[in-house]
Every structure is written in C-alpha cells, then in structure tokens.
Design a protein around this motif. Structure first.
Motif, short mmCIF file in Angstrom:
data_model
loop_
_atom_site.label_atom_id
_atom_site.label_comp_id
_atom_site.label_asym_id
_atom_site.label_seq_id
_atom_site.Cartn_x
_atom_site.Cartn_y
_atom_site.Cartn_z
N LEU A 1 0.74 -1.16 0.22
CA LEU A 1 -0.02 -0.01 -0.11
C LEU A 1 0.90 1.15 -0.09
O LEU A 1 0.75 2.40 -0.77
N LYS A 2 1.76 1.13 0.71
CA LYS A 2 2.71 2.45 1.09
C LYS A 2 3.51 2.60 -0.19
O LYS A 2 3.62 3.74 -0.76
N ASN A 3 3.68 1.43 -1.11
CA ASN A 3 4.39 1.99 -2.49
C ASN A 3 3.52 1.55 -3.56
O ASN A 3 3.97 1.67 -4.51
N ARG A 4 2.06 2.09 -3.13
CA ARG A 4 1.14 2.33 -4.21
C ARG A 4 0.95 1.01 -4.97
O ARG A 4 0.50 1.35 -6.11
N GLN A 5 1.31 -0.05 -4.69
CA GLN A 5 1.03 -1.35 -5.44
C GLN A 5 -0.45 -1.75 -4.92
O GLN A 5 -0.55 -2.64 -4.30
N TYR A 6 -1.48 -0.89 -5.57
CA TYR A 6 -2.79 -1.29 -4.94
C TYR A 6 -3.41 -2.52 -5.14
O TYR A 6 -3.97 -3.30 -4.24
N LYS B 1 -8.59 5.24 -8.59
CA LYS B 1 -8.31 6.63 -8.60
C LYS B 1 -7.01 6.92 -9.68
O LYS B 1 -7.03 7.54 -10.52
N TYR B 2 -5.91 6.16 -9.21
CA TYR B 2 -4.86 6.25 -9.72
C TYR B 2 -4.40 5.24 -10.44
O TYR B 2 -3.49 5.45 -11.54
N GLY B 3 -4.44 4.19 -10.21
CA GLY B 3 -4.03 2.84 -10.85
C GLY B 3 -2.65 2.48 -10.25
O GLY B 3 -2.02 3.37 -9.37
N ASP B 4 -2.15 1.38 -10.27
CA ASP B 4 -0.89 0.96 -9.76
C ASP B 4 0.37 1.97 -10.14
O ASP B 4 0.48 2.11 -10.99
N GLY B 5 0.92 2.30 -8.78
CA GLY B 5 2.30 2.87 -8.94
C GLY B 5 1.91 4.39 -9.04
O GLY B 5 3.13 5.06 -9.25
N LYS B 6 0.73 4.63 -9.16
CA LYS B 6 0.27 6.45 -9.24
C LYS B 6 -0.20 6.90 -8.06
O LYS B 6 -0.69 6.11 -7.28
N GLY B 7 -0.47 8.11 -8.12
CA GLY B 7 -1.11 8.76 -6.91
C GLY B 7 0.05 9.13 -5.87
O GLY B 7 0.78 8.49 -5.78
N PRO B 8 -0.65 9.74 -4.75
CA PRO B 8 0.16 10.25 -3.54
C PRO B 8 0.40 8.96 -2.86
O PRO B 8 -0.31 8.00 -2.62
N ALA B 9 1.41 8.76 -2.00
CA ALA B 9 1.78 7.62 -1.35
C ALA B 9 0.68 7.70 0.08
O ALA B 9 0.62 8.47 0.76
N PRO B 10 -0.14 6.72 0.11
CA PRO B 10 -1.00 6.43 1.02
C PRO B 10 -0.37 6.24 2.61
O PRO B 10 0.77 5.76 2.58
N MET B 11 -0.80 6.69 3.66
CA MET B 11 -0.48 6.28 4.85
C MET B 11 0.66 7.00 5.22
O MET B 11 1.20 6.84 6.34
N ALA C 1 -6.99 10.12 0.77
CA ALA C 1 -7.02 8.65 0.06
C ALA C 1 -7.97 7.52 0.79
O ALA C 1 -8.10 6.71 0.38
N ALA C 2 -8.27 7.91 2.05
CA ALA C 2 -9.10 7.27 2.71
C ALA C 2 -10.59 7.63 2.69
O ALA C 2 -10.95 8.50 3.66
#
Lengths: 215, 347
Positions: free
Chosen positions: B138-143, B179-189, B199-200
């Motif tokens: 999650l941290k690394n946006r691998q949703y 919203k963003y797709g894998d690897g994109k968007g702001p880093a969650p958490m 993000a939540a």
C-alpha cells in the motif's frame, strides 16, 4: 517437457502483476510453471527483495508440504503465467503420470533438506561472530554448488547480500548482525557495501568457525 | 547400465565428506550408514534394508556425503550414476514417490529442528507478517497487490488483531486502484504527506472504548466475519451474515454499518430491485449515514443495471453536487460513471 495435456483441470492462469501467493500466507499447494515468468520476493524492512525469477518448467511453493508453515516468500506473475497447481488431493495422480516432474521435485527436496541442515548448523553455534562467519561459508558453499570454477579467484569472496540477509540466516537481530559485521570490518576481514559484502579471506572464516564448533 | 559391485565386511563404500554422483541399492549383505545426529550429537547407525537405496540425496544434490557407508557383512550393491538413476526412475515412478515421501518427512523434521532454534529470535507471527506485507504494498502504491494481501488477511483472520485496520486499508487500496492505478497517486499512509486523508474515503469511526489490539468480540466480530465472506465473493453467505447482525441489533453502530453492507451484497447478487428498495429505506432511516454518498452511488449503479439511465445519471449528479471531498473515490467513480453514460448517449 512432459505431456501435461490431460491435467488441464489443474491449470491456472495469472495476469501480469497478479500475486499467486503472498509471504506469510498459509499454503497447501505448489506450482509447476508452464508459461511465463514468476517473481519470488520478500519484504525485508522497507524494501522488496527479489530472490529469484523463475520460468518454465520450474517448480515453486514446494515448501507447502510443511503443514501449517506460512509461505516464506511472495510469488507474483511477471508475464501472463500459466501454472499447474498441485495439492495433497491431486499430488499422487499428477506425480504418477509425470515421473519427470516427480524427479525434479525430488531434486528440489534434496536441496531444501541440505539448506535446512546447513542452517541448523549455523544456528547451533553459540557465538554470534561464528554464526555470521558461518553464514558466509554457507553462501560460499551454495554458490560453489551451483557454478563451478570460481576457485581460482583466491580467498576473496563477494556476496550479494545485505546485513538483513545475514541477520536472517544467522538467526540474530539486525542490530546484532550490524555490530558483528562492524567488528569484522574494523579487523579488515570484511568490506561492507550498500548491495554486497566482501569477505577478504574465506579460509580464515572457515578456520574461525571450525574452532568454535563443538566437537 | 548400473553395475554390480561387491564389498568385503568392514570396508567402506563411501566416507562422509566425499563428493560423488553414485547412487546405491543394496542387493545382499549388510550395510550401515553412520553419522552424528545434528541435534543431539549422538552417533547414529542406520542399517540399510535389502532393496533399499542409499547415497541418493548427496548424489542428486551434488553435496558432500553426510555419512560413512560401512559394510557390516559381505555385501553386493547395484551402482547407478545420476544419469542412469534418472533413466531408471522414469520407468519406476513408484520408487520416486516413495523417495518423495521419505524426503518430505526428512524436510519436515529438519525444518522443525530449525524452527525450534529460531523460536526466540524470530517471533514474527504469520498474521503480523502478512499485514506488514500488505502495508508495504500500500505504501508503495501497489494497490492491486495490497488489495490481494488485505483481503487474504481478512479471509484468514476475520477476527484478527488488525482486522479493522486491514479492512480500512483494503478500502484505501481499492480507491487508490480506481483513482490512480498501480504505482500512481500520492503515497497512502505516509503521515507527513499533505493529503493522506483524501486517500481514505469515509474511514470507519474509531471506537475509543476498545483497547487497540484487543480481539474483536460480538457485533464487531460478526461484522468482519461477514466482510471477509464478501471479500471472498461469497455474497450470499455475507448477506446472511450481515442480516443476522442487523437483526440481533447488538450494537447500533454495527447495525447501521451492516445495513449498508447488506445493500452491497444485494447489488453483487444482481438483485437490483431489492437493492434499490433496501438503500432507499436506509437513506430514509439514516439520513446522516457515514456511507451516504456511497449509498447514492450504488443506487445509481442499480438503476443503470436496470437500464434506467436517466435515474442513474440523477444519482451521480447528486453525488457530484454534494459538498465534500472531491477527491474521494466515490466522487471520482460517480464522475466516471456519469461521463460513460453521457458518452454512450451521444455516441
């Protein structure tokens, strides 16, 4: 490759990026790759470490024969991956029909048994310094078992490992591993780099470990 | 072809430490494998039975021999090289099967021995480990990977210590993926990031009376049990789970949450009329439901499935007209759905 067409009901397909199983998940099946590449990785601290990239006709997840043991790594599809999924129920049928796979699995087990025994030997050493030194001996032995002809490079050995890896194998905390490796570095027995550790004299480590091993 | 070899009593077929590619079958006489047990240091003498293979592991794995093979009384053995053994084994699957069983037992035993030594040093439970893996993704946006791991977590540990958090992270991963797709968007958490809250979507309210980490009980456990069924796509079972929870009315908060989840199950079960009725009643009973916006979205989706595009569009527009976080997943989903409807109408 063996004719596996009669086993299509055990076939599974994974899309690129899809996880086949995750580290720590309980597992009761293992896989034979028929097409595509599979990445085996572990999360160590804040990093994902790729341990291996497998392709047909390799087998993975075979440690699932250890009932209740969690997966030791994550398997993720790199390409579109086709696998045969084995479990307790279909194992015998699949193996009886595919002696080649059975033989491959047998070889894999010999390797795993050796790995575990070797790990056990490291863990029975009392002294953390000896444990760390023995980790490098083990790594030297396994790479020698894979590729021959590294001997003429003298006593110096280079290992693509991190402090975390060493700590893991030695069964000690990362902090403790750091202390021991720092000590070895001060003695100029090892050189520490970001992505690798160089042992300046592997025979020196061998003598050191032997002197600490209880007879 | 394998060769026959004879050995005198007291001779040694191979020594510990030898490296060799020979595999043996005892045909007659008596042979003992002598070695020291790695766990207790005892000397072991293992007598080979007639017809039994020995030297298999070290030969196949190209490892040094682990024992001395000592001849106790004059013996005759059949000697295979590894390639010869491979050929032989292909026609004798039963023998490999037997060896597989022996080896897997040995592997289990040695694995157990290692585990015993590690007990103190590596205390990470599989439950905590799995959760951490999810957090990493999650941290690394691998949703999608995070989604996989958290839904597995909820499957294995529906009442686990981190179940509530896992279910929240699962939602974050789902919305990140939309919203963003894998690897994109702001880093969650990442706490210092400016938009972690965005993000939540509608995070589940904290229940201060509960000690963090304590096992869930009663209504909460039932809720997450059902939620886990939902994540396994067992919608029917999930629906009856939520229904029981709602009917027991043990905890008003979970009754309210359960009602919303029931609607989602109904939608997944493609019972769109029932879904619409259910969600409409929910809005009437709980006009300030925390999942109100999502409820409107599911209403829109249900009408769309029924083919009533105007009504569907009405709900999406209502969501977009509402005050609130424009970055929330449900807003973006509504926007996307509305655009799709409009494009279909024009195109």
């Amino acid at each position: 490759m063996a004719d596996l067409s009669s086993f299509t009901r055990f076939a599974r397909t994974y899309q690129p990026g899809e996880i086949i199983f995750a580290e720590y998940e309980p597992g009761d099946s293992f896989y034979l790759i028929q097409a595509g590449r599979v990445k085996i990785s572990k999360i160590v601290g804040d990093l994902e470490k790729t341990i291996d990239i497998l392709q047909p006709p390799e087998i993975f997840g075979e440690m699932s024969i250890l009932e209740g043991a969690p997966r030791s790594a994550t398997a993720q599809a790199i390409d579109v991956v086709k696998v045969l999924e084995f479990n307790r129920a279909n194992f015998e049928v699949l193996m009886m029909g595919n002696p080649q796979i059975a033989l491959r699995l047998l070889k894999l087990f010999t390797k795993r048994i050796w790995d575990q025994k070797r790990r056990f030997m490291i863990l029975t050493l009392d002294d953390p310094q000896a444990k760390v030194a023995d980790v490098f001996l083990m790594l030297a032995e396994t790479s020698a078992a894979v590729s021959t002809g590294g001997e003429q490079e003298g006593e110096k050995r280079e290992f693509k490992v991190t402090v975390e890896d060493v700590a893991h194998w030695a069964g000690i905390s990362i902090q403790e591993a750091q202390t021991v490796l720092g000590h070895f570095a001060n003695q100029r027995r090892v050189e520490l780099f970001q992505d690798r550790i160089v042992v300046r004299n592997i025979s020196d480590f061998s003598r050191f470990v032997n002197s600490r091993r209880k007879k | 072809m394998p060769k026959v070899a004879s050995y005198r009593a007291n001779s040694v077929i191979y020594f510990q430490g030898d490296v060799s590619d020979k595999i043996y079958v005892l045909q007659q006489g008596k042979v003992s494998l002598n070695y020291t047990d790695i766990e207790n240091g005892k000397d072991i003498h293992e007598v080979i039975q007639t017809g039994e293979f020995f030297g298999v592991k070290s030969a196949l794995g190209k490892y040094p021999r682990e024992e001395n093979a000592v001849v106790l009384s004059d013996a005759q053995v059949l000697v295979f090289t590894v390639p010869e053994f491979e050929v032989f084994s292909q026609a004798n699957t039963r023998i490999i099967m037997k060896m597989l069983k022996v080896f897997s037992n040995q592997l289990r035993r040695v694995h157990k021995q290692v585990e015993n030594l590690l007990e103190k040093s590596e205390a990470e439970s599989p439950e905590a480990g799995l959760f951490k893996v999810g957090e990493y993704y999650l941290k690394n946006r691998q949703y999608s990977s995070a989604k996989y791991v958290f839904s597995r977590y909820l499957t294995y540990y529906p009442a686990g210590r981190m179940a509530e958090q896992a279910s929240r992270y699962l939602e974050v991963a789902e919305s990140g993926s939309v919203k963003y797709g894998d690897g994109k968007g702001p880093a969650p958490m990442v706490a210092e990031h400016s938009r972690p809250a965005a993000a939540a979507p509608s995070p589940a309210p904290e229940r201060p009376e509960r000690t963090p980490g304590a096992d869930l009980d009663g209504a909460a456990k039932d809720f997450y049990d059902a939620k886990s069924l939902f994540s396994q796509e067992k919608y029917k079972e999930a629906l009856s789970g939520f229904k029981r929870l709602v009917e027991s009315n043990a905890d008003p908060e979970y009754t309210m949450k359960g009602l919303y989840e029931m609607g989602r199950c109904l939608f997944m079960l493609q019972q769109y009329d029932v879904t619409i009725k259910h969600f409409t009643q929910l809005i009437q009973s709980y006009p300030k439901h925390p999942d109100l916006v999502d409820t409107l979205f599911w209403l829109g989706q249900s009408w769309e499935k029924k083919g009533d595009k105007d009504r569907a569009a009405g709900f999406y527009k209502k969501i977009l007209a509402m005050e609130g976080d424009e970055d929330a997943a449900v807003h973006l989903k509504a926007k996307k759905a509305l655009r799709a409807l409009e494009e279909a109408a024009h195109g």
